[in-house]
Design a protein around this motif. Structure first.
Motif, PDB file in Angstrom:
ATOM      1  N   ALA A  56      37.845 -42.193 -68.334  1.00 44.13           N
ATOM      2  CA  ALA A  56      38.236 -41.138 -67.412  1.00 44.13           C
ATOM      3  C   ALA A  56      39.723 -41.209 -67.085  1.00 44.13           C
ATOM      4  N   PHE A  57      40.305 -40.053 -66.811  1.00 39.12           N
ATOM      5  CA  PHE A  57      41.692 -39.990 -66.382  1.00 39.12           C
ATOM      6  C   PHE A  57      41.809 -40.482 -64.938  1.00 39.12           C
ATOM      7  N   THR A  58      42.872 -41.210 -64.673  1.00 36.52           N
ATOM      8  CA  THR A  58      43.138 -41.717 -63.326  1.00 36.52           C
ATOM      9  C   THR A  58      44.618 -41.554 -63.020  1.00 36.52           C
ATOM     10  N   GLY A  59      44.969 -41.754 -61.747  1.00 36.15           N
ATOM     11  CA  GLY A  59      46.375 -41.717 -61.391  1.00 36.15           C
ATOM     12  C   GLY A  59      47.152 -42.797 -62.126  1.00 36.15           C
ATOM     13  N   GLY A  60      46.563 -43.982 -62.227  1.00 38.13           N
ATOM     14  CA  GLY A  60      47.215 -45.069 -62.939  1.00 38.13           C
ATOM     15  C   GLY A  60      47.433 -44.741 -64.400  1.00 38.13           C
ATOM     16  N   PHE A  61      46.435 -44.072 -64.992  1.00 39.46           N
ATOM     17  CA  PHE A  61      46.570 -43.665 -66.391  1.00 39.46           C
ATOM     18  C   PHE A  61      47.757 -42.728 -66.559  1.00 39.46           C
ATOM     19  N   PHE A  62      47.845 -41.722 -65.694  1.00 43.67           N
ATOM     20  CA  PHE A  62      48.923 -40.745 -65.823  1.00 43.67           C
ATOM     21  C   PHE A  62      50.291 -41.386 -65.597  1.00 43.67           C
ATOM     22  N   ASN A  63      50.370 -42.385 -64.712  1.00 43.85           N
ATOM     23  CA  ASN A  63      51.641 -43.085 -64.506  1.00 43.85           C
ATOM     24  C   ASN A  63      52.043 -43.877 -65.747  1.00 43.85           C
ATOM     25  N   LYS A  83      48.899 -32.638 -61.392  1.00 44.85           N
ATOM     26  CA  LYS A  83      49.503 -32.042 -60.183  1.00 44.85           C
ATOM     27  C   LYS A  83      48.781 -32.521 -58.927  1.00 44.85           C
ATOM     28  N   TRP A  84      47.442 -32.600 -58.992  1.00 44.09           N
ATOM     29  CA  TRP A  84      46.663 -33.064 -57.828  1.00 44.09           C
ATOM     30  C   TRP A  84      47.105 -34.467 -57.434  1.00 44.09           C
ATOM     31  N   TYR A  85      47.223 -35.336 -58.394  1.00 40.54           N
ATOM     32  CA  TYR A  85      47.642 -36.712 -58.118  1.00 40.54           C
ATOM     33  C   TYR A  85      49.088 -36.752 -57.624  1.00 40.54           C
ATOM     34  N   GLN A  86      49.947 -35.918 -58.202  1.00 34.28           N
ATOM     35  CA  GLN A  86      51.343 -35.884 -57.774  1.00 34.28           C
ATOM     36  C   GLN A  86      51.465 -35.398 -56.328  1.00 34.28           C
ATOM     37  N   ASP A  87      50.692 -34.378 -55.987  1.00 33.80           N
ATOM     38  CA  ASP A  87      50.757 -33.826 -54.636  1.00 33.80           C
ATOM     39  C   ASP A  87      50.374 -34.852 -53.581  1.00 33.80           C
ATOM     40  N   ARG A  88      49.598 -35.863 -53.981  1.00 34.46           N
ATOM     41  CA  ARG A  88      49.129 -36.885 -53.046  1.00 34.46           C
ATOM     42  C   ARG A  88      49.842 -38.221 -53.213  1.00 34.46           C
ATOM     43  N   GLY A  89      50.874 -38.213 -54.043  1.00 29.28           N
ATOM     44  CA  GLY A  89      51.698 -39.400 -54.179  1.00 29.28           C
ATOM     45  C   GLY A  89      51.157 -40.493 -55.070  1.00 29.28           C
ATOM     46  N   PHE A  90      50.109 -40.196 -55.861  1.00 30.79           N
ATOM     47  CA  PHE A  90      49.529 -41.219 -56.726  1.00 30.79           C
ATOM     48  C   PHE A  90      50.173 -41.241 -58.113  1.00 30.79           C
ATOM     49  N   VAL A  91      50.856 -40.167 -58.460  1.00 30.51           N
ATOM     50  CA  VAL A  91      51.514 -40.072 -59.762  1.00 30.51           C
ATOM     51  C   VAL A  91      52.960 -39.654 -59.543  1.00 30.51           C
TER      52      VAL A  91
END
Length: 356
Positions: free
Chosen positions: A97-104, A328-336
């Motif tokens: 699954a995709f995660t914030g950590g994955f996207f970073n 974008k969802w993760y970015q908006d919440r500061g996780f990415v």
């Protein structure tokens, strides 16, 4: 007495033997090189979930070997470590699954998404929203009643975080009203829910349904009814894409064959959209059982696997538009990180995108 003619003949024979030996040695070297090339080692990182089934099928049915790949599958306990294994070079390919950590990690240039894994689709059972027995008995009987309750997840910024956040928004309550409990791994999440240490969690159907059927938890909703989305993907390292493209192409072909077998065996439906058993269902169940619920007897494992088969798109085509929305969802919440650009880490040159 040996004649000059005889000595000359012996010399020619000797020279011929040397040449033959040299040619034979060259042939052996060439054969050895071909054999080495035909058995290129690849390491695969995955979870012991039905969602990883195309990988298991590709290995067990020889699709990877047919491509000249000697595949080794390593099983992980959470999604984030799978991404780390690829980025660090400990594994060549992963599906999870995709995660914030994955996207970073991907944003730093370490990873390339090259295909699809699961997709939450309204036509198929996907991840279930569960309540513990204690919470259910205390009134947590539907999704709208989640505010004020605790929620188990592997890590903050995980796919579980994304799902509960989106479910909350679509169900009309504040995501902050749910108390997140990061427990590092799926087994820890299951244990905490069963023991009543947490009130709720979201998990794939091959785990959720058996828990509910055994009376260990209650299903109070389905993610598909709130958030149809691209759950995860097939990915590799940027180094593999840039320096070993042929190997990646071979792997993708084998993976797509695994996806086709998975769909034919576990996603076949009748005219009314009801899941039915196909000619290959039992064969594929046997293969998946080697990795999923491997310690259970077949009569118990097969129904769990069968009920846990989530949707995977044809040819593993990635829903690129949805991946962008997730970032974008993760970015908006500061996780990415704000500079994470999906266009730089999604590579659709191996498998055409489902959407652009």
């Amino acid at each position: 007495m040996v004649s000059m003619r005889g000595m000359a003949g012996a010399a020619r024979l000797a020279r011929g033997s040397v040449v033959a030996l040299a040619m034979g040695a060259s042939a052996l070297v060439a054969f050895g090189a071909q054999a080495a090339q035909a058995n290129e080692k690849v390491d695969i990182a995955a979870l012991a979930f039905v969602s990883s089934a195309p990988l298991f099928i590709a290995k067990e049915k020889g699709y990877l070997a047919d491509e000249g790949l000697d595949a080794e599958i390593s099983i992980f306990q959470a999604a984030q470590p799978v991404a780390v294994a690829i980025a660090s070079g400990d594994a060549d390919f992963g599906v999870t699954a995709f995660t914030g950590g994955f996207f970073n990690l991907a944003a730093k240039g370490a990873l390339k998404v090259i295909g699809a894994q699961l997709h939450e689709d309204p036509g198929y059972d996907g991840s279930a929203i569960l309540a513990s027995n204690a919470a259910f008995e205390a009134g947590l009987t539907s999704v709208d009643k989640l505010p004020g309750h605790s929620f188990a997840l592997s890590q903050v910024g995980s796919s579980f975080h994304y799902m509960i956040g989106n479910v909350a928004e679509k169900a009309g309550f504040d995501p902050e009203s749910v108390s997140l409990k990061p427990l590092q791994s799926v087994p820890n999440m299951i244990g905490a829910l069963k023991s009543g240490q947490v009130d709720s969690m979201i998990i794939v159907p091959h785990i959720a349904k058996p828990l509910a059927n055994a009376g260990a938890a209650h299903i109070i909703g389905w993610v598909k009814d709130y958030v149809p989305y691209q759950v995860g993907g097939l990915f590799t390292s940027t180094e593999n894409v840039e320096e070993n493209r042929e190997m990646v192409e071979k792997f993708v072909r084998a993976y797509q064959k695994g996806v086709a077998d998975y769909r034919a065996a576990l996603l076949a439906t009748d005219a009314d959209g009801k899941l039915v058993e196909s000619d290959t269902t039992q064969e594929i169940l046997e293969i998946v059982h080697k990795y999923v619920y491997a310690n259970d007897p077949a009569d118990k494992a097969y129904p769990k696997i069968r009920n846990g088969a989530m949707f995977i798109t044809e040819e593993a085509k990635l829903d690129v538009a949805d991946v962008r929305a997730q970032v974008k969802w993760y970015q908006d919440r500061g996780f990415v990180s704000a500079d994470a650009d999906p266009a730089k880490f999604i590579d659709t040159s191996f498998i055409p995108a489902l959407t652009e």
